[in-house]
Enzyme design. Structure first.
Site, short mmCIF file in Angstrom:
data_model
loop_
_atom_site.label_atom_id
_atom_site.label_comp_id
_atom_site.label_asym_id
_atom_site.label_seq_id
_atom_site.Cartn_x
_atom_site.Cartn_y
_atom_site.Cartn_z
N ASN A 1 5.97 -1.67 11.34
CA ASN A 1 5.18 -1.20 10.21
C ASN A 1 5.53 -2.02 8.95
OD1 ASN A 1 3.63 0.59 8.51
ND2 ASN A 1 3.93 2.17 10.06
N ASN B 1 5.08 5.86 3.25
CA ASN B 1 4.31 6.48 2.18
C ASN B 1 4.16 7.99 2.27
OD1 ASN B 1 3.88 3.95 1.00
ND2 ASN B 1 2.29 3.52 2.52
N THR B 2 4.79 8.60 3.25
CA THR B 2 4.87 10.06 3.32
C THR B 2 6.36 10.38 3.26
OG1 THR B 2 2.84 10.22 4.62
CG2 THR B 2 4.36 12.08 4.77
N LYS C 1 5.65 3.41 16.97
CA LYS C 1 5.66 2.33 15.97
C LYS C 1 6.85 2.50 15.04
CE LYS C 1 2.63 -0.09 12.77
NZ LYS C 1 1.22 -0.22 12.37
N SER D 1 5.72 5.06 8.61
CA SER D 1 5.05 4.80 7.34
C SER D 1 6.00 5.18 6.21
CB SER D 1 3.77 5.63 7.22
OG SER D 1 3.34 5.59 5.88
N ASN E 1 0.84 -1.20 0.00
CA ASN E 1 0.00 0.00 0.00
C ASN E 1 0.87 1.24 0.00
OD1 ASN E 1 -0.43 1.88 2.55
ND2 ASN E 1 0.17 -0.15 3.32
N PHE F 1 -1.51 8.28 4.24
CA PHE F 1 -2.30 8.93 5.31
C PHE F 1 -3.55 9.64 4.78
CE2 PHE F 1 1.68 9.57 8.23
CZ PHE F 1 1.54 8.30 8.72
C1 LIG Z 1 -3.69 -0.90 3.65
C2 LIG Z 1 -2.82 -0.68 4.84
C3 LIG Z 1 -2.85 0.56 5.48
C4 LIG Z 1 -2.05 0.78 6.61
N1 LIG Z 1 -2.10 1.99 7.25
C5 LIG Z 1 -1.36 2.18 8.37
C6 LIG Z 1 -1.43 3.39 9.10
O1 LIG Z 1 -2.19 4.31 8.77
N2 LIG Z 1 -0.63 3.54 10.20
C7 LIG Z 1 0.22 2.53 10.61
O2 LIG Z 1 0.92 2.68 11.61
N3 LIG Z 1 0.28 1.37 9.95
C8 LIG Z 1 -0.47 1.17 8.86
N4 LIG Z 1 -0.40 -0.03 8.20
C9 LIG Z 1 0.54 -1.06 8.69
C10 LIG Z 1 -0.14 -2.10 9.59
O3 LIG Z 1 -0.68 -1.49 10.73
C11 LIG Z 1 0.87 -3.19 10.00
O4 LIG Z 1 1.89 -2.59 10.78
C12 LIG Z 1 1.50 -3.88 8.80
O5 LIG Z 1 0.55 -4.06 7.77
C13 LIG Z 1 2.07 -5.25 9.17
O6 LIG Z 1 1.09 -6.11 9.68
P1 LIG Z 1 0.32 -7.22 8.77
O7 LIG Z 1 1.39 -7.98 8.04
O8 LIG Z 1 -0.44 -8.06 9.75
O9 LIG Z 1 -0.54 -6.45 7.85
C14 LIG Z 1 -1.20 -0.27 7.08
C15 LIG Z 1 -1.18 -1.50 6.42
C16 LIG Z 1 -1.97 -1.72 5.33
C17 LIG Z 1 -1.94 -3.08 4.65
#
Ligand SMILES: Cc1cc2nc3c(=O)[nH]c(=O)nc-3n(C[C@H](O)[C@H](O)[C@H](O)COP(=O)(O)O)c2cc1C
Length: 351
Positions: free
Chosen positions: A240, A175-176, A211, A173, A111, A115
């Site tokens: 993350n 993505n920023t 995080k 993140s 992704n 934000f």
């Molecule tokens: C679509 C998407 C959006 C996410 N948005 C955020 C976010 O806004 N803030 C954040 O700290 N992590 C965000 N994450 C990261 C997740 O919270 C998590 O740390 C990461 O996906 C690893 O866990 P997983 O493998 O179980 O998905 C996002 C992940 C995905 C897939």
């Protein structure tokens, strides 16, 4: 167990564009189509992390409910705690679409949302109507065009904090642009000082978590652990999404953004285990959990609680209960009276 209805729903969702499918899944939850049983709990699973009493230690990771629009349904889905957001001071659209990709062959996702969210005012109004009980946290982010990003985290905390049980500073993140630079020792110390000052102004200060990214070097990790401990934080969430693309098979592997899901499991668990050797703060393990065995492995590596997100795309929401019940069985089989007793018992496997 996944119900036939859930299985059908999952098949339909997987045929849709991933972001549209996510919107549908959230809508379905809001309409009451999700589980209703609430969190599964036993004396083995009930635990206290950073002063928060959790019925079970399996939480929802940030990013699933960015705008806090499904608080009541999510409280019934079986999670021991829920993190919503990320929220930024002002609403923002995020990056252009498409910005979410399913890597089915890899049981993963990429992704680059950036934000996208409704901003702190709208989100505060929804948090104010949160259901009673349950443990609810908010992921704090910064606006892309902010003149001083480090201040944004404190602004969101001041607005939303009165309705929260914890908040997470998200400087990880990918993505920023340049957000991850805030993980550097000096920048992070100053940022956390501002957040902790803001927290102290709340009539009821809350536990603040940090995080981190899975792509930090050992040296950077040591710095982060040091700053977080000295800064008075209550826990670290590891991790993350990653920028790494090692070993992927999917045609979407080349997309820009953060990779989550199965390929992140090992990397994030190693970071978690290393971190456990660097700090006494409680750690929350996240990254690639899709089974009770993987959740259990995170506890042995040093996690006091875990979170998940991407596995829900492939396994459905009933996975939460399956993992929680399976974790209880694994703890019992291995002679643990409480999940807290298992924390860090297998750390050397991962370091
Ligand atoms: C679509 C998407 C959006 C996410 N948005 C955020 C976010 O806004 N803030 C954040 O700290 N992590 C965000 N994450 C990261 C997740 O919270 C998590 O740390 C990461 O996906 C690893 O866990 P997983 O493998 O179980 O998905 C996002 C992940 C995905 C897939």
């Amino acid at each position: 167990m996944t119900s036939p209805l859930e299985q059908l729903g999952m098949i339909a969702l997987r045929r849709m564009d991933p972001e549209a499918a996510h919107g549908f899944a959230l809508k379905a939850l809001q309409m009451g189509l999700g589980p209703k049983g609430g969190p599964f709990t036993t004396p083995r699973l009930a635990t206290t992390v950073a002063g928060l009493a959790l019925p079970n230690p399996v939480g929802l990771a940030a990013g699933f409910d960015k705008n806090a629009t499904a608080l009541a349904p999510l409280a019934r889905c079986g999670f021991g705690f829920v993190e919503v957001g990320a929220a930024t001071p002002r609403s923002q659209a995020g990056n252009p679409k498409p910005r979410l990709f399913r890597l089915t062959e890899d049981r993963a996702a990429i992704n680059r949302f950036g934000f996208n969210n409704d901003g702190k005012e709208a989100i505060t109004a929804r948090l104010a109507r949160r259901p009673k009980g349950g443990v609810l946290g908010l992921n704090l982010g910064a606006n892309k065009d902010s003149a001083d990003r480090s201040k944004d985290f404190a602004k969101v905390l001041v607005a939303c904090g009165p309705h929260l049980d914890f908040a997470t500073v998200n400087v990880s993140s990918p993505n920023t642009e340049a957000l991850r630079d805030l993980q550097g020792k000096t920048a992070l110390a100053a940022l956390l000082e501002g957040v902790m000052e803001a927290n102290a102004t709340l009539s009821r200060p809350i536990p603040i978590f940090l995080k981190i990214a899975p792509d930090l070097s050992d040296l950077e990790l040591a710095d982060v652990a040091d700053v977080a401990t000295k800064g008075g934080l209550s826990a670290i969430i590891a991790t993350n999404t990653t920028l790494s693309r090692d070993g992927l098979k999917s045609p979407h592997a080349g997309e820009k953004g953060g990779l989550s899901g199965a390929p992140l499991f090992e990397k994030s668990t190693r970071v978690l285990a290393r971190l456990a050797g660097l700090t006494d703060l409680p750690l929350i393990g996240v990254g690639g959990i899709s089974s009770a065995e993987e959740a259990y492995a995170k506890f042995l590596a040093g996690a006091s609680a875990v979170q998940l997100y991407t596995a829900l795309v492939y396994g459905g929401i009933s996975l939460v209960d399956e993992i929680t019940r399976g974790l209880d069985r694994l703890l019992a089989r291995n002679g643990y009276a409480n999940v807290a007793d298992a924390v860090g018992k297998g750390r050397e496997t991962w370091t």
